[in-house]
Design a protein around this motif. Structure first.
Motif, PDB file in Angstrom:
ATOM      1  N   SER A 264      10.073  16.977 -54.571  1.00  0.00           N
ATOM      2  CA  SER A 264      10.510  18.192 -54.217  1.00  0.00           C
ATOM      3  C   SER A 264       9.342  19.111 -53.132  1.00  0.00           C
ATOM      4  O   SER A 264      10.129  20.249 -52.296  1.00  0.00           O
ATOM      5  CB  SER A 264      11.309  19.370 -55.303  1.00  0.00           C
ATOM      6  N   GLU A 265       8.731  19.439 -53.641  1.00  0.00           N
ATOM      7  CA  GLU A 265       7.502  20.705 -53.130  1.00  0.00           C
ATOM      8  C   GLU A 265       6.929  20.074 -51.643  1.00  0.00           C
ATOM      9  O   GLU A 265       7.031  20.905 -50.929  1.00  0.00           O
ATOM     10  CB  GLU A 265       6.445  20.663 -53.810  1.00  0.00           C
ATOM     11  N   LEU A 266       7.487  18.606 -51.395  1.00  0.00           N
ATOM     12  CA  LEU A 266       7.059  18.352 -49.801  1.00  0.00           C
ATOM     13  C   LEU A 266       8.815  19.375 -49.468  1.00  0.00           C
ATOM     14  O   LEU A 266       8.319  19.492 -47.435  1.00  0.00           O
ATOM     15  CB  LEU A 266       7.303  16.921 -50.031  1.00  0.00           C
ATOM     16  N   PHE A 267       9.690  19.383 -49.653  1.00  0.00           N
ATOM     17  CA  PHE A 267      10.780  20.212 -48.659  1.00  0.00           C
ATOM     18  C   PHE A 267      11.111  21.630 -48.942  1.00  0.00           C
ATOM     19  O   PHE A 267      12.013  21.947 -48.682  1.00  0.00           O
ATOM     20  CB  PHE A 267      11.808  19.570 -49.340  1.00  0.00           C
ATOM     21  N   THR A 268      10.233  22.035 -49.038  1.00  0.00           N
ATOM     22  CA  THR A 268       9.811  23.557 -49.501  1.00  0.00           C
ATOM     23  C   THR A 268       9.329  23.982 -48.131  1.00  0.00           C
ATOM     24  O   THR A 268       9.061  23.315 -47.079  1.00  0.00           O
ATOM     25  CB  THR A 268       9.199  23.598 -50.583  1.00  0.00           C
ATOM     26  N   GLY A 269       9.857  25.098 -47.870  1.00  0.00           N
ATOM     27  CA  GLY A 269       9.296  25.766 -46.624  1.00  0.00           C
ATOM     28  C   GLY A 269       8.346  27.603 -47.388  1.00  0.00           C
ATOM     29  O   GLY A 269       7.479  27.072 -47.661  1.00  0.00           O
ATOM     30  N   GLY A 270       8.735  28.808 -47.221  1.00  0.00           N
ATOM     31  CA  GLY A 270       8.013  29.830 -47.065  1.00  0.00           C
ATOM     32  C   GLY A 270       6.696  29.726 -46.749  1.00  0.00           C
ATOM     33  O   GLY A 270       6.677  28.959 -45.609  1.00  0.00           O
ATOM     34  N   ARG A 271       5.201  30.154 -47.492  1.00  0.00           N
ATOM     35  CA  ARG A 271       4.414  30.674 -46.472  1.00  0.00           C
ATOM     36  C   ARG A 271       3.277  29.008 -46.104  1.00  0.00           C
ATOM     37  O   ARG A 271       3.197  29.033 -44.886  1.00  0.00           O
ATOM     38  CB  ARG A 271       3.545  31.319 -47.361  1.00  0.00           C
ATOM     39  N   SER A 272       3.672  28.088 -47.136  1.00  0.00           N
ATOM     40  CA  SER A 272       2.866  26.772 -46.659  1.00  0.00           C
ATOM     41  C   SER A 272       4.079  26.025 -46.223  1.00  0.00           C
ATOM     42  O   SER A 272       3.341  25.043 -45.305  1.00  0.00           O
ATOM     43  CB  SER A 272       3.289  25.875 -48.389  1.00  0.00           C
ATOM     44  N   GLN A 273       5.191  26.150 -45.735  1.00  0.00           N
ATOM     45  CA  GLN A 273       5.937  25.526 -44.143  1.00  0.00           C
ATOM     46  C   GLN A 273       5.798  24.266 -44.624  1.00  0.00           C
ATOM     47  O   GLN A 273       5.611  23.896 -44.279  1.00  0.00           O
ATOM     48  CB  GLN A 273       6.029  25.367 -43.027  1.00  0.00           C
ATOM     49  N   ASN A 274       5.637  23.560 -45.724  1.00  0.00           N
ATOM     50  CA  ASN A 274       5.771  21.910 -46.275  1.00  0.00           C
ATOM     51  C   ASN A 274       6.453  20.987 -45.728  1.00  0.00           C
ATOM     52  O   ASN A 274       6.043  20.472 -44.519  1.00  0.00           O
ATOM     53  CB  ASN A 274       5.334  21.862 -47.350  1.00  0.00           C
TER      54      ASN A 274
END
Length: 515
Positions: A264-274
């Motif tokens: 699920s971390e692959l689909f996150t935004g935030g500062r990392s913009q993954n």
């Protein structure tokens, strides 16, 4: 007035504080001793050259299948053993099924890439690919070749060549030898990787693991040894320390070994913009495939034959096309850092678009000059692609993603490459299904005049002609009811016309009964 929950521009801490935990491990004798014990045998330029040879050989494996299959599809001995390839659908399946294996091989690295490390994954891929090559070279049936190509693709997905053999026509060596030759490249790759990971002796020079993966795996001394070897400088050198600390800090920021990455971390935004960054990697691989390059590389010989060129000359041109393709790719080496990634991608896409437009126009002109220009344009298309998109789609995804998600991100982007080999055509075929179902009336058992009745009745009843064409109660052309539907009631045909209509109806009814 500044929101109390939002730091002001003056007191906000930077997102990344470089080298807050800067360390100089060269002063620790135990660490120095451990680094020395892991020092690669090759250093500096020799190590860089060995890595380049390894990478180049790996990419040769990647492109080898395209070059080989392009020529084998028209080889006499190949068609003799696999007559199914005379059928366009089965021929396409034989070519494309390789990509399915590659897709699953690429996706497998999503789960084992970080766990096994880069070397072990490459070794597994080469072994599987060699097994697949043996199975292909030993194939005596279409089904066996299909399975063998899936296995080969599986190995290739985890990690152009035209030969004189293609002109041989007296034995099955015409196609078995070229297919088997890819085993050589797999062995070369294996020879460059330390075999102690399999419990065997180190045969040739030892190539190290990725320093970023080593740091992520909690092996900092080995990471330092690799960084030192790549720079060919001692571990106390400022450049080595800066690189080491940069990798160390990135790993600390993005998570340690104990905090395993979740899907699920692959689909996150935030500062990392993954998600955004991974999407760019996936899309750039998609773009490479939908350019149409595989149609040219896999079917080069056939394309030249379709232009009216003889069989032998088509093979020669296909060999020259592959050679020119390789040479054109070298241009990008000197331009990619000087010009940048974006400009090269734009340059390639615009050139490819113009070339395809010209090919489409010339395809409607059936004369010798047009065919010659079309053959030249196939070379031009390859040149634009080689400069702008050939290597770019493997470099860009690795550069755009963060260290923590780089392994899974690259697995997804590579899977995108293989997926869109199929997906573009799968999507087009899927699009055909509803279009045919909704808009294509059935014509079986109906004459041309009957179809006039079908469309006229659909207009009157405000329904689809498809629905009308499937009905059994549609009046046949020439009947009183049909004349009313067609709006010609009261207009009588001549005896000759009536006789012709009755004959057509009889034929139509007979064909309908047969159907």
């Amino acid at each position: 007035m500044t929101n109390s929950k939002t730091p002001s521009a003056h007191n906000e801490k930077p997102i990344v504080q470089h080298f807050d935990n800067y360390v100089d491990p060269s002063s620790d004798p135990h660490f120095v001793e451990e680094v020395a014990s892991h020092a690669p045998k090759l250093r500096g330029r020799k190590l860089t050259l060995a890595l380049a040879i390894l990478s180049g050989t790996g990419f040769t494996l990647f492109g080898y299948d395209q070059g080989v299959m392009s020529a084998l599809l028209t080889a006499n001995q190949f068609k003799k053993v696999f007559p199914e390839t005379d059928d366009a659908t089965l021929q396409s399946l034989l070519v494309a099924i390789y990509e399915i294996g590659c897709l699953f091989g690429a996706l497998s690295t999503l789960f084992v890439g970080d766990r096994l490390g880069r070397r072990r994954v490459i070794m597994c891929g080469c072994v599987i690919m060699a097994i697949g090559a043996v199975l292909q070279a030993a194939s005596y049936s279409y089904a066996q070749m299909i399975v063998a190509r899936i296995v080969t693709g599986l190995g290739n997905g985890m990690n152009w060549i035209d030969f004189a053999f293609f002109w041989l026509s007296g034995s099955s060596a015409q196609w078995r030898v070229p297919i088997a030759l890819q085993i050589v490249f797999a062995v070369v790759v294996l020879a460059f990787i330390p075999l102690y990971t399999l419990g065997l002796t180190d045969v040739f020079s030892q190539l190290p693991e990725s320093p970023r993966w080593l740091m992520k795996a909690g092996r900092p001394a080995e990471a330092m040894a690799v960084v030192s070897a790549l720079n060919d400088k001692p571990i106390s050198d400022p450049d080595v320390l800066r690189t080491y600390n940069g990798i160390r800090e990135a790993v600390n920021i993005e998570g340690s070994k104990e905090r395993q990455i979740s899907f699920s971390e692959l689909f996150t935004g935030g500062r990392s913009q993954n998600f955004r960054r991974i999407s760019l990697g996936v899309v750039v691989q998609c773009f490479q495939q939908i350019t149409g390059i595989n149609l040219i590389t896999y079917y080069a010989t056939l394309l030249f034959e379709r232009l009216g060129i003889s069989d032998v000359n088509s093979r020669i041109l296909a060999a020259c096309n592959g050679t020119e393709y390789f040479l054109a790719s070298l241009i990008a080496i000197s331009l990619i850092d000087r010009i940048g990634r974006r400009k090269l991608m734009l340059f390639g896409a615009i050139g490819q678009c113009i070339t395809m437009i010209l090919l489409a126009i010339l395809g409607s002109i059936d004369n010798s000059p047009a065919q010659i220009v079309s053959a030249v344009l196939l070379f031009v298309f390859n040149s634009f692609f080689a400069v702008g998109w050939l290597g770019m789609t493997w470099l860009y995804p690795a550069e755009i993603t963060g260290l923590r998600v780089r392994g899974p991100a690259n697995a997804l982007s590579t899977a995108s490459n293989w997926t869109f080999n199929f997906l573009v055509f799968a999507a087009l075929n899927a699009f055909i299904v509803p279009v045919v179902y909704l808009f294509f009336p059935e014509t079986a058992g109906r004459s041309l005049e009957d179809m006039d009745v079908v469309f006229a009745l659909a207009h009157i009843e405000k329904v689809s002609p498809v629905a009308i064409s499937l009905r059994k109660d549609v009046p046949l052309a020439g009947s009183k009811e049909a004349e009313i539907i067609l709006g010609i009631e009261g207009r009588r045909a001549s005896p000759t016309q009536e006789r012709e209509v009755n004959e057509k109806r009889s034929v139509s009814e007979g064909e309908s009964n047969e159907v």
